[in-house]
Design a protein around this motif. Structure first.
Motif, short mmCIF file in Angstrom:
data_model
loop_
_atom_site.label_atom_id
_atom_site.label_comp_id
_atom_site.label_asym_id
_atom_site.label_seq_id
_atom_site.Cartn_x
_atom_site.Cartn_y
_atom_site.Cartn_z
N ARG A 140 0.84 -1.20 0.00
CA ARG A 140 0.00 0.00 0.00
C ARG A 140 0.88 1.26 0.00
O ARG A 140 1.97 1.26 0.56
CB ARG A 140 -0.86 0.03 1.27
CG ARG A 140 -2.15 -0.76 1.17
CD ARG A 140 -3.12 -0.31 2.26
NE ARG A 140 -2.58 -0.60 3.57
CZ ARG A 140 -2.76 -1.76 4.19
NH1 ARG A 140 -3.46 -2.72 3.62
NH2 ARG A 140 -2.24 -1.95 5.38
N ARG A 172 8.30 1.77 10.54
CA ARG A 172 7.53 0.93 11.45
C ARG A 172 7.76 -0.55 11.14
O ARG A 172 7.90 -1.38 12.04
CB ARG A 172 6.05 1.28 11.36
CG ARG A 172 5.21 0.56 12.41
CD ARG A 172 3.73 0.67 12.10
NE ARG A 172 3.26 2.04 12.21
CZ ARG A 172 2.44 2.63 11.34
NH1 ARG A 172 2.01 1.99 10.28
NH2 ARG A 172 2.05 3.88 11.53
N ARG A 175 11.12 -1.66 12.47
CA ARG A 175 11.10 -1.86 13.91
C ARG A 175 10.38 -3.16 14.26
O ARG A 175 10.79 -3.91 15.14
CB ARG A 175 10.42 -0.68 14.58
CG ARG A 175 10.64 -0.61 16.07
CD ARG A 175 9.90 0.57 16.69
NE ARG A 175 10.27 1.82 16.04
CZ ARG A 175 9.47 2.89 15.98
NH1 ARG A 175 8.27 2.86 16.52
NH2 ARG A 175 9.88 3.99 15.39
N PHE A 176 9.30 -3.43 13.52
CA PHE A 176 8.54 -4.67 13.75
C PHE A 176 9.42 -5.89 13.51
O PHE A 176 9.52 -6.79 14.35
CB PHE A 176 7.32 -4.69 12.83
CG PHE A 176 6.55 -5.98 12.89
CD1 PHE A 176 5.60 -6.19 13.88
CD2 PHE A 176 6.77 -6.99 11.96
CE1 PHE A 176 4.89 -7.39 13.95
CE2 PHE A 176 6.07 -8.19 12.02
CZ PHE A 176 5.13 -8.38 13.02
N ALA A 225 12.75 -6.20 13.31
CA ALA A 225 13.88 -6.30 14.24
C ALA A 225 13.42 -6.78 15.62
O ALA A 225 14.08 -7.60 16.27
CB ALA A 225 14.59 -4.94 14.36
N THR A 226 12.27 -6.27 16.07
CA THR A 226 11.76 -6.65 17.39
C THR A 226 11.32 -8.11 17.42
O THR A 226 11.65 -8.86 18.34
CB THR A 226 10.59 -5.72 17.80
OG1 THR A 226 11.02 -4.37 17.74
CG2 THR A 226 10.09 -6.04 19.20
N VAL A 227 10.59 -8.51 16.39
CA VAL A 227 10.06 -9.89 16.36
C VAL A 227 11.20 -10.91 16.22
O VAL A 227 11.18 -11.95 16.88
CB VAL A 227 9.02 -10.03 15.23
CG1 VAL A 227 8.74 -11.49 14.91
CG2 VAL A 227 7.72 -9.33 15.63
N LEU A 254 3.56 -14.89 12.04
CA LEU A 254 3.31 -13.50 12.45
C LEU A 254 3.87 -12.53 11.42
O LEU A 254 3.28 -11.50 11.11
CB LEU A 254 3.96 -13.20 13.81
CG LEU A 254 3.39 -13.88 15.06
CD1 LEU A 254 4.22 -13.49 16.27
CD2 LEU A 254 1.93 -13.50 15.26
N ARG A 261 1.78 -12.66 8.19
CA ARG A 261 0.52 -11.96 8.36
C ARG A 261 0.73 -10.44 8.36
O ARG A 261 -0.07 -9.69 7.82
CB ARG A 261 -0.11 -12.41 9.68
CG ARG A 261 -1.57 -12.10 9.74
CD ARG A 261 -2.27 -12.83 10.84
NE ARG A 261 -3.61 -12.32 10.98
CZ ARG A 261 -4.67 -12.84 10.38
NH1 ARG A 261 -4.54 -13.90 9.62
NH2 ARG A 261 -5.86 -12.30 10.53
N TYR A 262 1.82 -10.01 8.97
CA TYR A 262 2.12 -8.57 9.00
C TYR A 262 2.33 -8.06 7.57
O TYR A 262 1.78 -7.02 7.18
CB TYR A 262 3.38 -8.32 9.83
CG TYR A 262 3.73 -6.86 9.98
CD1 TYR A 262 3.20 -6.10 11.01
CD2 TYR A 262 4.61 -6.24 9.08
CE1 TYR A 262 3.50 -4.76 11.15
CE2 TYR A 262 4.92 -4.90 9.21
CZ TYR A 262 4.37 -4.17 10.25
OH TYR A 262 4.68 -2.84 10.37
N ARG A 290 -1.16 -8.15 5.79
CA ARG A 290 -2.27 -7.28 6.23
C ARG A 290 -1.83 -5.86 6.48
O ARG A 290 -2.59 -4.92 6.26
CB ARG A 290 -2.89 -7.84 7.50
CG ARG A 290 -3.56 -9.17 7.25
CD ARG A 290 -4.25 -9.66 8.49
NE ARG A 290 -5.31 -8.77 8.90
CZ ARG A 290 -6.57 -9.13 9.06
NH1 ARG A 290 -6.93 -10.38 8.80
NH2 ARG A 290 -7.48 -8.28 9.47
N GLU A 291 -0.60 -5.68 7.01
CA GLU A 291 -0.17 -4.33 7.39
C GLU A 291 0.46 -3.60 6.20
O GLU A 291 0.35 -2.40 6.08
CB GLU A 291 0.82 -4.43 8.55
CG GLU A 291 1.32 -3.12 9.11
CD GLU A 291 0.28 -2.41 9.97
OE1 GLU A 291 -0.66 -3.08 10.45
OE2 GLU A 291 0.38 -1.19 10.11
N GLY A 349 -6.90 -5.25 2.34
CA GLY A 349 -8.26 -4.77 2.54
C GLY A 349 -9.27 -5.67 1.85
O GLY A 349 -10.31 -6.01 2.40
N ARG A 396 -9.92 -9.38 3.58
CA ARG A 396 -10.48 -9.62 4.90
C ARG A 396 -11.83 -10.32 4.81
O ARG A 396 -12.65 -9.98 4.00
CB ARG A 396 -10.63 -8.28 5.65
CG ARG A 396 -11.17 -8.48 7.07
CD ARG A 396 -11.05 -7.19 7.82
NE ARG A 396 -9.65 -6.78 7.86
CZ ARG A 396 -9.28 -5.51 7.85
NH1 ARG A 396 -10.17 -4.56 7.75
NH2 ARG A 396 -8.01 -5.21 7.90
#
Lengths: 197, 197
Positions: free
Chosen positions: B144, B151, B154-155, B157-159, B180, B183-184, B187-188, B194, B197
């Motif tokens: 998108r 973001r 960061r996602f 690296a954190t996961v 995870l 899916r990120y 969907r993200e 969109g 879903r």
């Protein structure tokens, strides 16, 4: 320095761990944080391993109280409150490196069955609470009917661990990650996510 | 055991680290994994700290090659391929506890500026690659237009850090977390999220 000796010793262990880390921690370091002698500590605990197993048990009890204390008008708020409270630990400074010490403890888990059991219990408890909040949110209509409690539990447990690890290893503020949690709750679980885009 | 001494010593350090962990690692342990003497190791490196700094540099070089080697027809596939390759490390068994050793190293970072610098370089490099993949995905229309590269970085690296930590601390398979990430991305970031879903 008053009341139950066990409470005093647990509080002293926390302070000593903050100051010295786990690897270098001695019974003397812990005694130095109390008004007791090292011999008095040995009266209560066989040694560092025994005292530290009791300390991890004590942390698990504290976690039990913490994990159910989240607040908010609905399940989404309570879930964000829980996750952000875990991401907002005492500051990591030269006086208290508790997260660093806990990372040392996590790295010991493959070698120490008692540590492993305690860490698993805390991880299980966190995931159970997240599942239960997601189920409550579905029931009350805050979350979508197809919100997946198990997936959400794994997400929160992974992100909280990742944030703590990166805080210690690369100096990233764990609070930076709060926005990831909020967004997950909003978009992945939230009933309103589709409308809001 | 042939060719560049530095290559041999780096490979030996990897094996010794798997076997002994970081805290207990000695120059002799590393020498034992080569056909060289401990004295020969000291000819190349001043001691454990110096050798280990070189080893972390070597890991950063390997990471540089790894981080750009992801494959797939579009940016979404390349991003998932990168993340899952990081979540699918060599198995943690009694013969090789590399992730455990790396967690020890991460816990040392607040006390060792060289370790910290190397770990930060790898973390920065990973986040840069994720940002660049998200930007490419937006440009090619896979993601998108409002997908947020910072973001997403960061996602991931954190996961990835959280999955590695939980694998060591509570014995959770890091591969559980691949879903995870998928899916990120779907969907993200994904343009089609969109509709799906």
């Amino acid at each position: 320095m008053s009341g139950d000796p066990a409470d005093d010793i647990m509080a002293a262990t926390y302070r000593a761990l903050c100051r010295h880390g786990y690897a270098d921690l001695t019974m003397q370091d812990i005694a130095d944080e109390t008004d007791r002698s090292k011999a008095a500590l040995h009266y209560h605990y066989d040694g560092k391993a025994d005292l530290f197993a009791a300390f991890l048990e004590h942390l698990a009890d504290e976690f039990e109280a913490h994990v159910t204390a989240h607040e908010g008008p609905d399940a989404a708020d309570r879930l964000v409150d829980l996750a952000t409270s875990l991401l907002d630990p005492p500051p990591q400074d030269d006086d208290c490196r508790f997260q660093t010490a806990m990372l040392e403890v996590k790295a010991q888990a493959p070698y120490d069955e008692t540590f492993r059991e305690r860490l698993v219990a805390v991880d299980d408890r966190l995931r159970r609470e997240v599942r239960s909040l997601v189920e409550a949110g579905v029931d009350e209509g805050t979350f979508r009917a197809d919100a997946d409690p198990e997936r959400a539990a794994r997400f929160v447990a992974t992100v909280v661990n990742g944030a703590h690890t990166r805080e210690v290893a690369v100096g990233r503020d764990a609070a930076d990650v709060e926005a990831l949690i909020e967004r997950y709750v909003d978009r992945e679980l939230g009933a309103a996510a589709g409308d809001r885009r």
